[in-house]
Design an enzyme around this catalytic site. Structure first.
Site, short mmCIF file in Angstrom:
data_model
loop_
_atom_site.label_atom_id
_atom_site.label_comp_id
_atom_site.label_asym_id
_atom_site.label_seq_id
_atom_site.Cartn_x
_atom_site.Cartn_y
_atom_site.Cartn_z
N SER A 255 -0.02 14.92 -14.51
CA SER A 255 -1.16 14.95 -15.43
C SER A 255 -1.18 16.30 -16.12
CB SER A 255 -2.46 14.75 -14.65
OG SER A 255 -3.59 15.05 -15.45
N TYR B 242 -8.25 15.91 -7.33
CA TYR B 242 -7.30 15.24 -8.22
C TYR B 242 -6.31 16.25 -8.81
CZ TYR B 242 -5.46 12.77 -12.29
OH TYR B 242 -4.62 12.21 -13.23
N ASP C 65 0.87 -1.18 0.00
CA ASP C 65 0.00 0.00 0.00
C ASP C 65 0.91 1.23 0.00
OD1 ASP C 65 -1.71 2.11 0.54
OD2 ASP C 65 -2.64 1.17 2.30
N LYS D 115 -2.15 16.58 -8.43
CA LYS D 115 -1.21 16.51 -9.54
C LYS D 115 -0.38 17.78 -9.67
CE LYS D 115 -2.06 12.31 -10.80
NZ LYS D 115 -1.03 11.26 -10.68
#
Length: 269
Positions: free
Chosen positions: A152, A166, A72, A170
């Site tokens: 991204s 998100y 993990d 990033k």
């Protein structure tokens, strides 16, 4: 004129060890394939034990050096164990690819702190902890290691509503990449990132299938997306893997702190 190193030697990873997180599917699996093809012994890390075992078995069947580690990325003990097992098995570590990442679509009124922190725990904290562990190993070995992070195009421009958490994660990966690149450059340790564009990976398919709450119709969001890409297709995982191989290899030996965009021109529109 100085003598140049042959191209085949620059791209070769013979004698090197790479660790890839999120390696059981999507970008991660393609990265494992390309790094292995270039000659690296690869430690594939993921929580999905079954899929991970299939990836490793496939590589070994082709005579390649590979191992799977179930871990993990948000658990510090798991991170340290994964790096230690890699070194114990293959004798060192030279390349780290921080690919593990997750996302969900939530408009701000539906985005609670638990979900916000969940995204950051994987996308940013996991990247940081693996990088820290790898850098310690690079220093102990006296090697000029290479770290490649997955960011991204959303770190450069928002692409859709519902991605506040998100996109912020990033952006943070981009900042982490550049700051660590500056800090570690005097030791010859390089830190770069790849910024993929629109890709319908297994993670995206899972989010669409869940159709979880959050005020976003994810399927509708993806309909017509190819029209937003000048090259008229979505990102293939191998597009990302080839960029990662470039940044991991000596082809990019004087490149650090960069964000390599792989988006088919999406940011041009």
């Amino acid at each position: 004129m100085t003598e140049t190193t042959p191209l085949a030697e620059l791209i070769s990873l013979d004698g090197r060890v790479a660790l890839v997180t999120g390696a059981a599917q999507g970008f991660g699996r393609s990265c494992v394939e390309r790094l292995s093809e270039a000659g690296a012994a690869v430690a594939a890390v993921d929580q999905q034990t079954g899929r991970l075992q299939r990836v490793v078995a496939d590589l070994r069947a082709r005579g390649r050096a590979a191992m799977g580690i179930t871990a993990d990325v948000t658990d510090e003990a798991d991170v340290e164990r994964a790096v230690a097992e890699t070194v114990e098995t293959f004798g060192g570590l030279h390349i780290l690819v921080n690919n593990a990442g997750i996302f969900s679509n939530r408009l701000v009124e539906s985005l609670d702190l638990v979900e916000f922190r969940r995204i950051f725990a994987v996308n940013l904290e996991g990247t940081y902890m693996f990088t820290r562990a790898a850098v310690r190993r690079f220093r102990a070995q006296g090697v000029c290691g290479s770290v490649v992070n997955l960011s991204s195009i959303d770190a450069l421009r928002p692409t859709a509503p519902g991605l506040t958490h998100y996109d912020a994660s990033k952006h943070a990966v981009k900042g982490l990449t550049r700051t660590l690149a500056l800090e570690l450059a005097p030791e010859g340790i390089r830190v770069n990132a790849v910024a993929p564009g629109f890709a319908r990976t297994e993670g995206v398919e899972d989010e669409i299938a869940r159709r979880a709450g959050g005020g976003i119709d994810v399927q509708e969001q993806w309909d017509g997306l190819i029209e937003r890409v000048p090259m008229r297709r979505l990102v293939d995982p191998d597009d990302v893997a080839r960029a990662v191989l470039f940044l991991a290899s000596d082809l990019s030996s004087f490149v650090t702190g960069t964000l390599l965009v792989v988006d088919g021109g999406s940011l041009l529109k």
